[in-house]
Scaffold this motif. Structure first.
Motif, short mmCIF file in Angstrom:
data_model
loop_
_atom_site.label_atom_id
_atom_site.label_comp_id
_atom_site.label_asym_id
_atom_site.label_seq_id
_atom_site.Cartn_x
_atom_site.Cartn_y
_atom_site.Cartn_z
N UNK A 46 8.77 5.47 -8.85
CA UNK A 46 7.53 5.02 -8.21
C UNK A 46 6.70 4.12 -9.10
N UNK A 47 6.98 4.14 -10.40
CA UNK A 47 6.17 3.34 -11.33
C UNK A 47 7.00 3.00 -12.56
N UNK A 48 6.87 1.77 -13.02
CA UNK A 48 7.51 1.33 -14.25
C UNK A 48 6.44 0.65 -15.09
N UNK A 61 5.53 1.08 -7.10
CA UNK A 61 6.24 0.88 -5.84
C UNK A 61 5.30 1.20 -4.67
N UNK A 62 5.27 0.30 -3.70
CA UNK A 62 4.47 0.50 -2.49
C UNK A 62 5.40 0.53 -1.29
N UNK A 63 4.84 0.73 -0.13
CA UNK A 63 5.64 0.76 1.09
C UNK A 63 6.31 -0.58 1.36
N UNK A 64 5.69 -1.66 0.90
CA UNK A 64 6.24 -2.99 1.17
C UNK A 64 6.97 -3.61 -0.02
N UNK A 65 7.13 -2.88 -1.12
CA UNK A 65 7.82 -3.43 -2.28
C UNK A 65 7.19 -2.93 -3.57
N UNK A 67 3.85 -3.57 -6.56
CA UNK A 67 2.53 -4.14 -6.80
C UNK A 67 2.24 -4.06 -8.30
N UNK A 68 1.56 -5.08 -8.80
CA UNK A 68 1.09 -5.10 -10.18
C UNK A 68 -0.41 -5.27 -10.12
N UNK A 69 -1.13 -4.31 -10.71
CA UNK A 69 -2.60 -4.31 -10.66
C UNK A 69 -3.08 -4.39 -9.21
N UNK A 70 -2.50 -3.63 -8.35
CA UNK A 70 -2.79 -3.52 -6.90
C UNK A 70 -2.50 -4.80 -6.12
N UNK A 71 -1.93 -5.82 -6.76
CA UNK A 71 -1.57 -7.06 -6.06
C UNK A 71 -0.08 -7.04 -5.74
N UNK A 72 0.29 -7.27 -4.49
CA UNK A 72 1.72 -7.29 -4.14
C UNK A 72 2.45 -8.37 -4.93
N UNK A 73 3.67 -8.08 -5.29
CA UNK A 73 4.46 -9.05 -6.05
C UNK A 73 5.14 -10.03 -5.11
N UNK A 74 5.41 -11.22 -5.62
CA UNK A 74 6.11 -12.22 -4.82
C UNK A 74 7.61 -11.90 -4.82
N UNK A 75 8.39 -12.49 -3.92
CA UNK A 75 9.79 -12.06 -3.71
C UNK A 75 10.69 -12.08 -4.94
N UNK A 76 10.59 -13.09 -5.81
CA UNK A 76 11.49 -13.11 -6.97
C UNK A 76 11.13 -12.02 -7.97
N UNK A 77 9.85 -11.71 -8.10
CA UNK A 77 9.44 -10.63 -8.98
C UNK A 77 9.82 -9.28 -8.37
N UNK A 78 9.69 -9.15 -7.07
CA UNK A 78 10.12 -7.92 -6.39
C UNK A 78 11.60 -7.68 -6.61
N UNK A 79 12.41 -8.72 -6.48
CA UNK A 79 13.85 -8.59 -6.71
C UNK A 79 14.14 -8.21 -8.16
N UNK A 80 13.41 -8.80 -9.10
CA UNK A 80 13.61 -8.47 -10.52
C UNK A 80 13.24 -7.02 -10.80
N UNK A 81 12.16 -6.53 -10.19
CA UNK A 81 11.75 -5.14 -10.37
C UNK A 81 12.75 -4.18 -9.72
N UNK A 82 13.27 -4.55 -8.55
CA UNK A 82 14.30 -3.72 -7.92
C UNK A 82 15.54 -3.63 -8.80
N UNK A 83 15.95 -4.76 -9.39
CA UNK A 83 17.10 -4.77 -10.28
C UNK A 83 16.84 -3.95 -11.54
N UNK A 84 15.62 -4.03 -12.06
CA UNK A 84 15.27 -3.23 -13.23
C UNK A 84 15.30 -1.75 -12.90
N UNK A 85 14.77 -1.36 -11.74
CA UNK A 85 14.81 0.05 -11.33
C UNK A 85 16.25 0.54 -11.23
N UNK A 86 17.13 -0.29 -10.68
CA UNK A 86 18.55 0.08 -10.59
C UNK A 86 19.15 0.22 -11.99
#
Length: 172
Positions: A46-48, A61-65, A67-86
């Protein structure tokens, strides 16, 4: 009679050779058997929070992907964070050992820190120096006397997240 037995055995051997398939080769990830450093499944992270070479980032991690400092991340950063979580959920040690007290592995201060959280657990990792061959780096888990060697792929994942965040940051 002997010919009949040999013929039956030969037919049986041919049938076995046709019907049986060799086992599929293991993938690289399946062949790693070292200690699992982060015992949190990917979907439960839930948090890194990470620090690497004096750069800091905390992603939630939010319902939509993510967030960093309560701001949703843009798609390439979201993908990078998903890959890091994996990568963190699958992270296994290449080697592990209990060092002598006077040995240093780049933990004073650590090159980086990672805190991976779920609703039930939190794992703290310190990242040390690269090994002499520069193919692995030293890592240690909070409250664990062992020092682990992990692949440098994790550094590439961390750098990717930090670089994507820098690219997405508003310029003034």
């Amino acid at each position: 009679m002997r010919t009949l037995v040999l013929t039956v055995l030969a037919i049986g051997a041919v049938l076995l050779a046709v019907l049986l398939r060799p086992p599929a080769p293991k993938t690289r990830a399946e062949s790693v058997t070292g200690a699992r450093l982060v015992r949190i499944p990917r979907h439960a992270i839930s948090r890194i929070a990470l620090t690497l070479d004096r750069q800091q980032l905390t992603a939630t991690r939010t319902a939509s992907g993510w967030a960093i400092d309560t701001h949703p991340t843009e798609p390439t950063l979201t993908a990078a964070l998903d890959d890091l979580a994996t990568a963190l959920a699958q992270l296994r040690a290449v080697d592990q050992f209990r060092p002598a007290p006077q040995q240093a592995f780049g933990f004073d201060p650590p090159r980086g820190t990672i805190v991976v959280s779920s609703s039930r657990r939190e794992t703290h990792l310190d990242l040390g120096a690269l090994t002499a061959s520069a193919t692995t780096l030293y890592a240690r888990r909070a409250n664990d006397p062992r020092v682990f060697q992990i692949g440098t792929y994790l550094l590439a994942q961390l750098t990717r997240v930090i670089d994507r965040r820098a690219a997405a940051a508003p310029r003034s």
